[in-house]
Design an enzyme around this catalytic site. Structure first.
Site, short mmCIF file in Angstrom:
data_model
loop_
_atom_site.label_atom_id
_atom_site.label_comp_id
_atom_site.label_asym_id
_atom_site.label_seq_id
_atom_site.Cartn_x
_atom_site.Cartn_y
_atom_site.Cartn_z
N ASP A 1 -9.04 -8.32 3.35
CA ASP A 1 -8.79 -7.30 4.38
C ASP A 1 -9.92 -7.22 5.41
OD1 ASP A 1 -7.54 -5.27 5.71
OD2 ASP A 1 -7.97 -3.71 4.24
N GLU B 1 0.83 -1.21 0.00
CA GLU B 1 0.00 0.00 0.00
C GLU B 1 0.86 1.26 0.00
OE1 GLU B 1 -2.69 -0.59 3.36
OE2 GLU B 1 -4.09 -1.56 1.98
N GLU C 1 -12.90 -1.93 11.86
CA GLU C 1 -12.70 -1.06 10.68
C GLU C 1 -13.80 -1.23 9.63
OE1 GLU C 1 -8.93 -1.64 8.74
OE2 GLU C 1 -9.57 -0.53 6.99
C1 GCU Z 1 -6.22 -1.71 5.69
C2 GCU Z 1 -6.47 -0.41 6.40
C3 GCU Z 1 -5.27 0.46 6.42
C4 GCU Z 1 -4.09 -0.32 6.99
C5 GCU Z 1 -3.91 -1.60 6.22
C6 GCU Z 1 -2.91 -2.52 6.86
O1 GCU Z 1 -6.06 -1.50 4.33
O2 GCU Z 1 -7.52 0.24 5.80
O3 GCU Z 1 -5.55 1.58 7.20
O4 GCU Z 1 -2.95 0.44 6.93
O5 GCU Z 1 -5.10 -2.32 6.20
O6 GCU Z 1 -3.34 -3.46 7.50
O7 GCU Z 1 -1.73 -2.31 6.73
#
Ligand code: GCU
Length: 842
Positions: free
Chosen positions: A382, A303, A410
């Site tokens: 996720d 990410e 979340e």
């Molecule tokens: C999800 C979440 C993010 C987090 C990511 C992770 O995508 O929305 O906020 O950083 O997981 O677990 O690294």
């Protein structure tokens, strides 16, 4: 766990206990008074004896906790003595080997594993023997938990942990915010530094220790390198000092690029000798301050986070860099497998984010250092409302693994929706992956047992904040409590654990126990019903808040949480024969089950198969009708939560009663928002009507945009499905009020009046509703301050909210009027008003 004798005589009361206002700060460690009459008092121990307290170790914490607990639970003040082995009428707390040396050389120590304990109580004499100091503390909490639940019987049992890694992760940022946290700012950080006052940390340590958590990673996986300045390292040492007496060690998340961004090396190549030296120095400096530090948690190449791929290095080369720096200190590296390309092209049928983790990590099996543990999210995507087990658990024979769960909700209602999570977690933990055709339960894989690994276990993203409720909702604390209990012993029953939590949190009133149990056990299926069915995932806004409904956001972007819904069909084809091949990442028996549409369970149908909306499920319903029915059923269950809770008024202190009630009322309203948005969206897309005629047909509603408007105007809401009739109204200016009125056509009678409005971030509008000139009620759009979820700056499924005024007298021909006063950027938005005959939710 071997329970040699456990007689349970729970003193469940049929009438309300004394109900003193509480704010949740003590969580399940309230030590509320329990009735203990004269004969019971006579059998209570009269002193606490410790063989090996040092003044500041976990044995001392245990004795202090016992003294506090006994005083509060049964009103008995008892002294702590450092004494000999004569333990009659005392609580003796010690490590088992100390007890063996000092008191009983015949004691068999082999029955206790690391962190385990032995608890024996016999008519006022209590022995708490830990395999280590931490185990003794766990035993003390266990004894207090029994007393708090009114269990004064003699017991004699020992218990050992399922796995050595029982950690929590906090996603706290250095500025004090918490990523995906819903209960206020960080208890650790503020303004780039560690806070001075660590009293909240101490209380968190108590709570975690009582559920046998032994590690906490204090900062966000999206890590900030400034944690590694000298000043902040000193702060980490202070945090570690607070956790240490509770048997909890700390770890930190690292940013892979730190040698460049903080160290100024101009590179962060994991094979570069300057980078290796830099991390070695950082690690030495940390261990100098925190000699018992657990180790590191690293999110890399994920990410947008930096990682070894920048230098064409493998993930194992990246991980081993840290593992080797930690080895001289005995530290552990938790390396996250949440690695995927978030720019994949949906027009390619075989593309699939769910494949990514096996593709990245399978070929690296065996290449990680022994002190590396791969931290794997429970499902391949996720933290969705339902996912199959991550296939990665079945693809690593020579690598340590830990499962990652989320206590913070979340994608599951962000602590404004009651969702008790253990039943979801159990679908994963109890799943048999049949690796090599042998029993391979996920819980036995993560414990290390299945593949004979030394290290393994559990991590959960918790994200408590400074709110006194810790998580933002009193009832959400059952998830944290149960996480600890299951990490210790995953075969425990979700409901049994819940019941313990309820007794500890709300007392021994039978009605309270039964009601909260029913509500909680119904909550995950309910949430699945109104958010995302048949394995389609939580149909929330995946690119914005992850909170309310927004099914269109799943597709047409590179994030890969696709549904592939079109006019006729829906679902991801993950078969080997026609699809992404994801089913083939599972061992043969499981692969075959998912490859084949007939053997795929209904609840994962759309995860693995792309089918027409009219495809018939095993249940006999079509997919689309299941969607409609499930959404109505889920929202209906949510309405009941309020009346169930109301039946407890007077049996729970008013402060917690009101706090929870507010959220349940909100949830009941938001479940209707979810229901209507998802149903409208798929009705619109498929053009297949609801067999029961409910979807798009709301006989009790008056659309705001159809009323007479003064100072208000119609507004086309986007996404369209988050407004009834696809339109709302907003005031024509941000500074002057608007009025919407209509004449009541319904027959005269008593109605519940429900108003759907939008409560946006950036303003606190006010609304007042009148029947003729009589005020029925007024309210404010202040949920950004009074609720937990991430607020939205738009009129959408996140901000859509419902308020209901009960049993209002209305006559045919009356004028129903709402006056909205805008504030800031919030233009007092309104969606509709429903005049509901009592008992109808519409
Ligand atoms: C999800 C979440 C993010 C987090 C990511 C992770 O995508 O929305 O906020 O950083 O997981 O677990 O690294």
């Amino acid at each position: 766990m071997l329970r040699l004798v456990l007689l349970t005589t729970l003193l469940l009361l049929d009438s309300p206990e004394s109900v003193i206002a509480e704010n949740g700060f003590d969580g399940w460690l309230r030590y509320a008074p329990v009735h203990c009459g004269k004969s019971c008092q006579r059998l209570l121990p009269s002193r606490i004896v410790t063989l090996n307290g040092t003044g500041n170790n976990s044995i001392d914490t245990a004795t202090e906790e016992l003294q506090l607990g006994l005083g509060k639970i049964v009103g008995k003040e008892i002294p702590i003595e450092r004494s000999d082995c004569d333990s009659r009428s005392s609580i003796l707390v010690a490590t088992a080997d100390q007890y063996r040396q000092a008191c009983d050389s015949s004691l068999d120590l082999s029955v206790l594993d690391e962190d385990g304990f032995w608890l024996r109580t016999s008519d006022g004499t209590v022995q708490i023997l830990g395999q280590n100091e931490r185990g003794a503390l766990y035993g003390a909490f266990e004894y207090l938990s029994l007393l708090s639940q009114g269990n004064f019987t003699n017991v004699d049992y020992r218990t050992n942990p399922h796995a050595s890694i029982r950690w929590v992760n906090q996603w706290d940022n250095m500025d004090g915010s918490i990523e995906r946290g819903y209960a206020g700012p960080s208890i650790f950080f503020s303004n780039g530094q560690i806070v001075e006052d660590l009293s909240r940390v101490k209380q968190y340590a108590r709570l975690l220790s009582s559920i046998r958590i032994n590690g906490v990673v204090v900062n966000n996986v999206n890590a900030n390198a400034t944690l590694l300045t000298d000043q902040n390292m000193d702060g980490l040492a202070r945090i570690a000092d607070v956790f240490r007496p509770y048997g909890i060690q700390i770890g930190v998340s690292l940013n892979f690029a730190s040698p460049d961004t903080l160290g100024g090396l101009g590179t962060y190549d994991p094979l570069d000798s300057a980078v290796i030296t830099w991390w070695g120095n950082v690690t030495d400096r940390l261990y100098k301050r925190v000699p018992d530090m657990l180790g590191y948690l690293v999110k890399a190449s994920s990410e947008g986070q930096p990682g070894p791929d920048t230098y064409n290095r493998t993930l194992s080369q990246g991980a081993n860099l840290f593992a080797r720096a930690l080895q001289p200190h005995g530290g552990i590296l938790m390396f996250r497998t949440f690695v995927y390309d978030h720019h994949i092209n949906e027009s390619i049928w075989t593309n699939d984010r769910a494949n990514a983790q096996v593709e990245f990590f399978k070929e690296l099996d065996g290449q990680f250092e022994d002190n590396v543990i791969l931290q794997i999210k429970f499902g391949p995507i996720d933290f969705q409302v339902r996912e199959p087990v991550s296939p990665l658990f079945a693809n690593l024979y020579h690598t340590n693994m830990a499962i990652e769960l989320q206590v913070t909700q979340e994608y599951l209602g962000q602590q404004d929706h009651l969702v008790y999570l253990p039943p979801l977690w159990k679908t994963i933990l109890d799943f048999d992956l049949r690796v090599d055709h042998k029993p391979s339960l996920v819980r036995d894989i993560v414990s290390g047992q299945r593949f004979d690994r030394q290290l393994g276990g559990w991590a959960a993203v918790v994200n408590v904040g400074t709110n006194t409720t810790w998580l933002g909702h009193h009832l959400a604390m059952s998830n944290l409590y149960a996480y600890g209990r299951l990490a210790w012993s995953p075969t425990e029953d979700s409901q049994g654990v819940l019941e313990d939590w309820i007794r500890l949190t709300f007392g021994l009133d039978r009605r309270v126990l039964e009601t909260i149990t029913d509500m909680s056990m119904a909550s995950w299926p309910m949430y699945e019903n109104y958010t995302g069915n048949l394995g389609i995932q939580t149909l929330t806004d995946i690119i914005y808040t992850h909170y309310g409904p927004s099914p269109a956001s799943q597709d047409n972007n590179g994030w890969g949480q696709w549904t592939r819904a079109d006019h006729d069909t829906i679902g991801m084809d993950r078969t080997v024969k026609n699809g992404t091949g994801n089913a083939g990442q599972y061992p043969a028996e499981v692969a075959q089950m998912y490859e084949n549409i007939e053997s795929t369970p209904d609840d994962l149908l759309l995860w693995f198969h792309h089918v027409p909306y009219k495809h018939r499920l095993h249940s006999g319903k079509t997919v689309i009708q299941h969607f409609y029915d499930a959404h109505y059923a889920g929202a209906e269950t949510a309405q009941h939560l309020v009346s169930q809770w109301d039946s407890l008024e007077g049996r729970i202190d008013q402060e917690r009663f009101d706090h929870v009630r507010k959220r349940l009322v909100y949830q009941a309203g938001h479940s209707i928002v979810w229901r209507d948005a998802i149903n409208n969206f798929y009705w619109n897309m498929s053009e297949i009507a609801d067999e029961k005629g409910r979807v798009g047909h709301h006989p009790w509603r008056m659309e705001a945009e159809s009323m007479e408007l003064y100072g208000y105007e119609a507004y086309a809401v986007n996404p369209f499905e988050s407004a009834s009739g696809y339109h709302a109204i907003v005031t024509t200016s941000n500074s002057t009020s608007g009025t919407a009125e209509t004449r009541v056509e319904a027959p005269s009678g008593k109605y519940d009046i429900a108003v759907n409005y939008y409560d946006m971030y950036g303003g606190q509008s006010q609304w007042t509703i009148y029947v003729n000139d009589r005020i029925v009620g007024s309210w404010q759009g202040d949920s950004e301050e009074t609720l937990s979820h991430t607020p939205s700056i738009y009129l959408d499924g996140h901000s859509a909210t419902r308020i209901t005024f009960e049993k209002v007298d209305v006559h045919q021909g009356d004028v129903l009027k709402i006056v909205g006063v805008p504030d800031g950027v919030e233009p007092a938005p309104l969606d509709y008003v429903a005049l509901l005959p009592p008992g109808i939710a519409d």
